[in-house]
Design an enzyme around this catalytic site. Structure first.
Site, PDB file in Angstrom:
ATOM      1  CE  LYS A   6      59.262  71.170  70.016  1.00 51.10           C
ATOM      2  NZ  LYS A   6      59.926  70.653  68.814  1.00 51.10           N
ATOM      3  CG  ASP A  58      51.966  60.984  61.181  1.00 52.63           C
ATOM      4  OD1 ASP A  58      53.042  60.928  60.543  1.00 52.63           O
ATOM      5  OD2 ASP A  58      50.944  61.527  60.711  1.00 52.63           O
ATOM      6  N   GLY A  69      65.313  65.089  65.251  1.00 55.97           N
ATOM      7  CA  GLY A  69      64.742  66.022  66.222  1.00 55.97           C
ATOM      8  C   GLY A  69      63.695  65.350  67.087  1.00 55.97           C
ATOM      9  CG  HIS A  86      52.945  68.801  69.084  1.00 56.36           C
ATOM     10  ND1 HIS A  86      54.059  69.547  69.426  1.00 56.36           N
ATOM     11  CD2 HIS A  86      53.272  68.206  67.906  1.00 56.36           C
ATOM     12  CE1 HIS A  86      54.985  69.413  68.492  1.00 56.36           C
ATOM     13  NE2 HIS A  86      54.534  68.604  67.570  1.00 56.36           N
ATOM     14  NE  ARG A  87      57.297  64.567  68.782  1.00 50.92           N
ATOM     15  CZ  ARG A  87      57.372  65.686  68.057  1.00 50.92           C
ATOM     16  NH1 ARG A  87      57.981  66.762  68.515  1.00 50.92           N
ATOM     17  NH2 ARG A  87      56.854  65.736  66.843  1.00 50.92           N
ATOM     18  CB  SER A 124      60.800  58.785  64.486  1.00 50.77           C
ATOM     19  OG  SER A 124      60.993  60.001  63.805  1.00 50.77           O
ATOM     20  CG  HIS A 125      63.488  56.793  59.380  1.00 47.45           C
ATOM     21  ND1 HIS A 125      64.542  55.926  59.231  1.00 47.45           N
ATOM     22  CD2 HIS A 125      62.374  56.038  59.323  1.00 47.45           C
ATOM     23  CE1 HIS A 125      64.087  54.690  59.066  1.00 47.45           C
ATOM     24  NE2 HIS A 125      62.762  54.732  59.116  1.00 47.45           N
ATOM     25  CG  ASN A 126      62.324  64.431  62.651  1.00 50.89           C
ATOM     26  OD1 ASN A 126      63.129  64.888  63.442  1.00 50.89           O
ATOM     27  ND2 ASN A 126      61.465  65.179  61.974  1.00 50.89           N
TER      28      ASN A 126
HETATM   29  O1  LIG Z   1      57.729  69.636  67.449  1.00 47.01           O
HETATM   30  C1  LIG Z   1      57.767  70.001  66.256  1.00 47.01           C
HETATM   31  N1  LIG Z   1      58.386  71.130  65.891  1.00 47.01           N
HETATM   32  C2  LIG Z   1      58.470  71.540  64.631  1.00 47.01           C
HETATM   33  N2  LIG Z   1      57.956  70.841  63.586  1.00 47.01           N
HETATM   34  C3  LIG Z   1      57.309  69.702  63.908  1.00 47.01           C
HETATM   35  C4  LIG Z   1      57.176  69.242  65.218  1.00 47.01           C
HETATM   36  N3  LIG Z   1      56.482  68.087  65.208  1.00 47.01           N
HETATM   37  C5  LIG Z   1      56.193  67.843  63.951  1.00 47.01           C
HETATM   38  N4  LIG Z   1      56.703  68.811  63.151  1.00 47.01           N
HETATM   39  C6  LIG Z   1      56.657  68.865  61.684  1.00 47.01           C
HETATM   40  C7  LIG Z   1      57.949  68.344  61.097  1.00 47.01           C
HETATM   41  C8  LIG Z   1      57.487  67.619  59.859  1.00 47.01           C
HETATM   42  O2  LIG Z   1      57.321  68.556  58.807  1.00 47.01           O
HETATM   43  C9  LIG Z   1      56.107  67.103  60.263  1.00 47.01           C
HETATM   44  C10 LIG Z   1      56.160  65.720  60.871  1.00 47.01           C
HETATM   45  O3  LIG Z   1      56.047  64.747  59.852  1.00 47.01           O
HETATM   46  P1  LIG Z   1      56.136  63.201  60.253  1.00 47.01           P
HETATM   47  O4  LIG Z   1      55.857  62.374  59.068  1.00 47.01           O
HETATM   48  O5  LIG Z   1      55.325  62.961  61.480  1.00 47.01           O
HETATM   49  O6  LIG Z   1      57.655  63.021  60.711  1.00 47.01           O
HETATM   50  P2  LIG Z   1      58.972  62.854  59.845  1.00 47.01           P
HETATM   51  O7  LIG Z   1      58.627  62.444  58.433  1.00 47.01           O
HETATM   52  O8  LIG Z   1      59.812  64.043  60.019  1.00 47.01           O
HETATM   53  O9  LIG Z   1      59.685  61.636  60.571  1.00 47.01           O
HETATM   54  P3  LIG Z   1      59.054  60.150  60.810  1.00 47.01           P
HETATM   55  O10 LIG Z   1      57.823  60.036  59.964  1.00 47.01           O
HETATM   56  O11 LIG Z   1      60.121  59.203  60.414  1.00 47.01           O
HETATM   57  O12 LIG Z   1      58.765  60.072  62.284  1.00 47.01           O
HETATM   58  O13 LIG Z   1      55.615  68.021  61.238  1.00 47.01           O
HETATM   59 MG   LIG Z   2      57.216  61.031  58.134  1.00 51.29          MG
END
Ligand SMILES: O=c1nc[nH]c2c1ncn2[C@H]1C[C@H](O)[C@@H](COP(=O)(O)OP(=O)(O)OP(=O)(O)O)O1
Ligand SMILES: [Mg+2]
Length: 197
Positions: free
Chosen positions: A178, A71, A15, A183-184, A11-13
């Site tokens: 949290k 995802d 959070g 969900h995670r 992941s690049h996120n």
């Molecule tokens: O616990 C959460 N609390 C708040 N928002 C969340 C959560 N979990 C997913 N989300 C939202 C963030 C993003 O708008 C989308 C995930 O998109 P997603 O493509 O899986 O992740 P990402 O692009 O941010 O990072 P990456 O793909 O590198 O893992 O859902």
């Molecule tokens: Mg993503």
């Protein structure tokens, strides 16, 4: 028993990375895919599962390590499950604040009773880039979309997600809380059970 000592998180996120690391604890040494590549794979799948597998394979390929991808997204009942797999791209890649503003605007005339939503998480673990049998675990978290943001914790849609079992928004929960409810967290509990850790 943990089948490997080291794992790359695909992941690049920031959070998400923080949450996944906290949930894995010291069961395994965790690296992040950002250490190996800045290029994010295109999320071309039609399901959370397909996108999680695609991200996991990519991270395993660039790192040479087993990889775990997440995802996830927000599925809003009134919107037929949108933004769903497109949650990160809802406001055309302008980021979390723009995504949240768009969601509030789209739902502005929708009453509380019709604001149900769930966060969805699919985790995919591959032992190597061409693993023919990825391990998949899913988790859901039911809540409701608020009329205005609340709270500063977390990331993404957390300030808009009301958690009925705590009477708070997801962004008002402590990280520990949290990470036990989300969900995670649910998907990770299944994965840990599956791996015996
Ligand atoms: O616990 C959460 N609390 C708040 N928002 C969340 C959560 N979990 C997913 N989300 C939202 C963030 C993003 O708008 C989308 C995930 O998109 P997603 O493509 O899986 O992740 P990402 O692009 O941010 O990072 P990456 O793909 O590198 O893992 O859902
Ligand atoms: Mg993503």
């Amino acid at each position: 028993m943990m089948p490997f000592k080291e794992l790359v998180l695909a992941s690049h996120n920031a959070g998400k990375l923080k949450e996944l690391q906290a949930m894995l604890g010291d069961a395994v040494r965790v690296r992040s895919v950002g250490e190996f590549s800045d290029v994010e794979p295109e999320e071309t799948g039609l399901s959370f599962i397909e996108n999680a597998i695609l991200k996991a394979r990519n991270a395993a390929r660039v790192s040479g390590l087993p990889a775990l991808a997440d995802d996830s997204g927000l599925a809003v009942d009134h919107l037929g499950g949108a933004p769903g797999i497109y949650s990160a791209r809802y406001a055309d890649g302008q980021g979390d604040a723009a995504n949240n503003a768009k969601l509030l605007d789209v739902l502005k005339d929708v009453p509380d009773a019709e604001r149900g939503a769930q966060f969805v998480c699919a985790l995919a673990l591959v032992r190597h880039a061409e693993d023919p049998l990825p391990i998949i675990c899913e988790g859901l978290w039911h809540g409701r979309i608020l009329h205005a943001p609340r709270g500063e914790q977390g990331f993404g849609y957390d300030p808009l997600f009301w958690v009925p079992e705590r009477d708070r928004s997801s962004a008002e929960l402590t990280p520990t809380d949290k990470n036990q409810l989300s969900h995670r967290a649910r998907a990770m509990a299944l994965l840990k059970a599956r791996l015996g850790i």
